[in-house]
Write an enzyme that holds these catalytic residues in place. Sequence first.
Site, PDB file in Angstrom:
ATOM      1  N   ASN A   1       0.832  -1.209   0.000  1.00 55.15           N
ATOM      2  CA  ASN A   1       0.000   0.000   0.000  1.00 55.15           C
ATOM      3  C   ASN A   1       0.865   1.258   0.000  1.00 55.15           C
ATOM      4  O   ASN A   1       0.573   2.231  -0.689  1.00 55.15           O
ATOM      5  CB  ASN A   1      -0.924   0.019   1.222  1.00 55.15           C
ATOM      6  CG  ASN A   1      -1.987  -1.064   1.129  1.00 55.15           C
ATOM      7  OD1 ASN A   1      -2.273  -1.561   0.045  1.00 55.15           O
ATOM      8  ND2 ASN A   1      -2.542  -1.436   2.260  1.00 55.15           N
TER       9      ASN A   1
ATOM     10  N   HIS B   1       2.826  -9.380   7.352  1.00 52.61           N
ATOM     11  CA  HIS B   1       1.841  -9.785   8.364  1.00 52.61           C
ATOM     12  C   HIS B   1       2.564 -10.391   9.556  1.00 52.61           C
ATOM     13  O   HIS B   1       2.343 -11.552   9.917  1.00 52.61           O
ATOM     14  CB  HIS B   1       0.813 -10.755   7.789  1.00 52.61           C
ATOM     15  CG  HIS B   1      -0.092 -10.084   6.793  1.00 52.61           C
ATOM     16  ND1 HIS B   1      -1.041 -10.735   6.053  1.00 52.61           N
ATOM     17  CD2 HIS B   1      -0.177  -8.780   6.419  1.00 52.61           C
ATOM     18  CE1 HIS B   1      -1.667  -9.869   5.275  1.00 52.61           C
ATOM     19  NE2 HIS B   1      -1.147  -8.675   5.472  1.00 52.61           N
TER      20      HIS B   1
ATOM     21  N   TYR C   1       3.787 -11.182  -1.012  1.00 54.10           N
ATOM     22  CA  TYR C   1       4.187  -9.809  -0.690  1.00 54.10           C
ATOM     23  C   TYR C   1       5.641  -9.533  -1.082  1.00 54.10           C
ATOM     24  O   TYR C   1       5.978  -8.408  -1.456  1.00 54.10           O
ATOM     25  CB  TYR C   1       3.982  -9.530   0.797  1.00 54.10           C
ATOM     26  CG  TYR C   1       2.522  -9.534   1.179  1.00 54.10           C
ATOM     27  CD1 TYR C   1       1.700  -8.458   0.861  1.00 54.10           C
ATOM     28  CD2 TYR C   1       1.946 -10.620   1.832  1.00 54.10           C
ATOM     29  CE1 TYR C   1       0.354  -8.467   1.187  1.00 54.10           C
ATOM     30  CE2 TYR C   1       0.593 -10.642   2.164  1.00 54.10           C
ATOM     31  CZ  TYR C   1      -0.196  -9.557   1.839  1.00 54.10           C
ATOM     32  OH  TYR C   1      -1.527  -9.567   2.154  1.00 54.10           O
TER      33      TYR C   1
ATOM     34  N   ARG D   1      -0.388 -17.273   2.128  1.00 51.30           N
ATOM     35  CA  ARG D   1      -1.742 -17.782   1.895  1.00 51.30           C
ATOM     36  C   ARG D   1      -2.080 -17.863   0.406  1.00 51.30           C
ATOM     37  O   ARG D   1      -3.034 -18.529   0.023  1.00 51.30           O
ATOM     38  CB  ARG D   1      -2.779 -16.927   2.639  1.00 51.30           C
ATOM     39  CG  ARG D   1      -2.975 -15.533   2.099  1.00 51.30           C
ATOM     40  CD  ARG D   1      -4.092 -14.780   2.841  1.00 51.30           C
ATOM     41  NE  ARG D   1      -4.544 -13.636   2.079  1.00 51.30           N
ATOM     42  CZ  ARG D   1      -3.927 -12.454   2.023  1.00 51.30           C
ATOM     43  NH1 ARG D   1      -2.810 -12.258   2.722  1.00 51.30           N
ATOM     44  NH2 ARG D   1      -4.391 -11.471   1.297  1.00 51.30           N
TER      45      ARG D   1
ATOM     46  N   GLU E   1      -0.262 -18.070   7.068  1.00 53.19           N
ATOM     47  CA  GLU E   1      -1.559 -17.556   7.497  1.00 53.19           C
ATOM     48  C   GLU E   1      -2.741 -18.078   6.678  1.00 53.19           C
ATOM     49  O   GLU E   1      -2.609 -18.493   5.524  1.00 53.19           O
ATOM     50  CB  GLU E   1      -1.557 -16.024   7.417  1.00 53.19           C
ATOM     51  CG  GLU E   1      -1.511 -15.498   5.988  1.00 53.19           C
ATOM     52  CD  GLU E   1      -1.292 -13.988   5.908  1.00 53.19           C
ATOM     53  OE1 GLU E   1      -1.130 -13.332   6.952  1.00 53.19           O
ATOM     54  OE2 GLU E   1      -1.268 -13.477   4.777  1.00 53.19           O
TER      55      GLU E   1
END
Length: 686
Positions: free
Chosen positions: A158, A207, A216, A270, A362
Amino acid sequence: MTLLQFQIVSAQQDEFEIVTRNIANHLKQTTKVTTNDVLKLKQTQKPDGSWSDIDYGSSVITLWQPITHLQRIKNYAIAMNNEPNNKFNEQIVTGLQYWLKTAPKSKNWWYNDIATPLAIGEILVLLDETKFVYPKECKDSLLESMKRGDPYKEKGANKLDIAMHYLYRACASKDEKLMDSAVNQLFAPIEFSTLEGLQHDYSYFQHGKQLYLAGYGAVFLMGEYKAASAVRNTKFALSNEKQKLLHTYLTQTFLRAIRGRYSDFNIEGRSISRPDILDKKNAIPDGYAENMLQILAIAKSINPSDVTEIENAIKRINEVRPVSFGIESFHKQFYCADYTLHQRKNYAFNVRTVSSRTKRTETGNGENLFGQFLADGATNIQRTGDEYYNIMPLWEWDKIPGITSRDYVDNLPATIEWGENGSTDFVGGVSDGKYGCTAYDMNYNDVQAKKACFFFDKEIVCLGAGINSKAEENITTTLNQCWLKGEVKIGNNKLLLAETEKLENPSWIWHDRIGYCFLQNTKATVSANTQKGSWKYINKGYSDVTIEGKVFKLFIDHGSKPVNESYAYCVLPDISFKKMNKSAVNIDIVANNNDIQAAANNELKMLQICFYKPQTLVYKQLKITVDQPCLLFIKNIGKNQPEVWVSDPSQKLSEITVSVEVNNKTATKKIRLPDNENKGKSVLMN
Ligand code: CA
């Protein structure tokens, strides 16, 4: 204005022109627009600048349609950049004015603060590049509408995305101050962190302290290389120091976790539950137009002096060279991430574990619904690369390759979202950069086990000890669960006939040029069954169409409520059946119990030891004593001065005393262990 002032101003304007050109070139290369495409757009666009198939009043949170309007204007702008004779002046201006008048908004902040300003920014830069003439108040209003979000307040992807539209706005308004802060924020993530982001061992976390080399980690590479490409050849360019960090992460970590064109299933977080995600030729990370190959092309151009590894990877991903092309022997323990990479020309064997310092893979947003055991010593065994590609909907999720787990009748849904903390300290590896061993002291879901892997050239030895559980279910250790390819042979030339066979003390199993040797008496089950599932079953966002395929599965059964059970097997990741039949594994299992696990390779003259307690181990003419739990890797056995590597997986100690006695001569050393961010790293005793 003095002459000097004038020169400075004009030099700055040149800089903005270079950035504008860089961005426009990138957009042209990554967005394919044909003349036909834009002519169709022109025909269907209404005189007020809108399109009748777009619901401008929509505010839905996913697949928000109004953004399509901006993508169409962007396509006009790209078409004009591609071919100066293309003229869409009226279409663009009425389109932009219509957007300003209706000002569509989604209920999802991401569309308002990220996707919309990014799309407007791209249009403005593309128009500037063609010297497009349009009303100043239209441009000013668009620039004003882009003032959304704050990169300083955001993290990860972001932050990058918001800083990117700041950069577009700075470029379109030639605002030097804004440009400085946009560039500062764009490149801020390229530094070591002890929280999320790039770690000191060159792994990547998101995370929390969760392994995310791809997912990511891939978004990080894409965002940074895209930004670096936008400001290249200007004073805003990425510094050499940061360029090196990024390049090292790309070449030493990310690309090494990809075999051929397919990534290790351990590195996706994930996203493992998304279709096609392992395929690095085609997979596109969320929110990006570029695929990995396009980013690798940029990376190559950003660092033109050091491109061999990137070029080799491109050739492997494109499959114009074999999966072994340019692969060197490599072993690395990621002491921040609890992850091991072991790579040889003919295979990759990587291990994912978790400690009280890190998080499990996750579950979240309805994704990766059964993934809670993925960190329990999962072994990703790749030879051709596609062994696990899109197998996930069919997987039995308590039989992830390598893990020890309760064997449930049905897959057990994960209940904790966004990453569960690990529960033990003694998790890590020792390595000299080419060989090593990994220890995982497991205690999860009422299953305890000491799991260790010992990595050599032709073989990887896997030992388990202290396997205990009070649970009702049988406890199993899975050697592999991958796509079935060709025949399955069970020792002594016997072909697997039934779809499932229970084996009492098998000697070895062979499948797809991978051999599995049992080094102690074992109850095992081997199967070559059709398994079924759907993507929706493991990830709510995808199709519920049933998928089926034949799966090779091999696991050890430790029975119900095991007490101090163990296992010992060896994987030969690239061996012909003929050789397998005759092969004598030249490995000594020196110890395999709750206090110590050790394996020696006689050919390589190496001994690797997991000391769970301070103690003495005797092996041949060697006598080794440690005063603390640790991992030891001894090379040149048989020589008077063996080479000794040591590490502290608990990451709690400051020193360890090791004494090595060879032929009655003893060398004792107090070894200072690395501290702070290097805790857990291997040290050479000398
Ligand atoms: Ca099961």
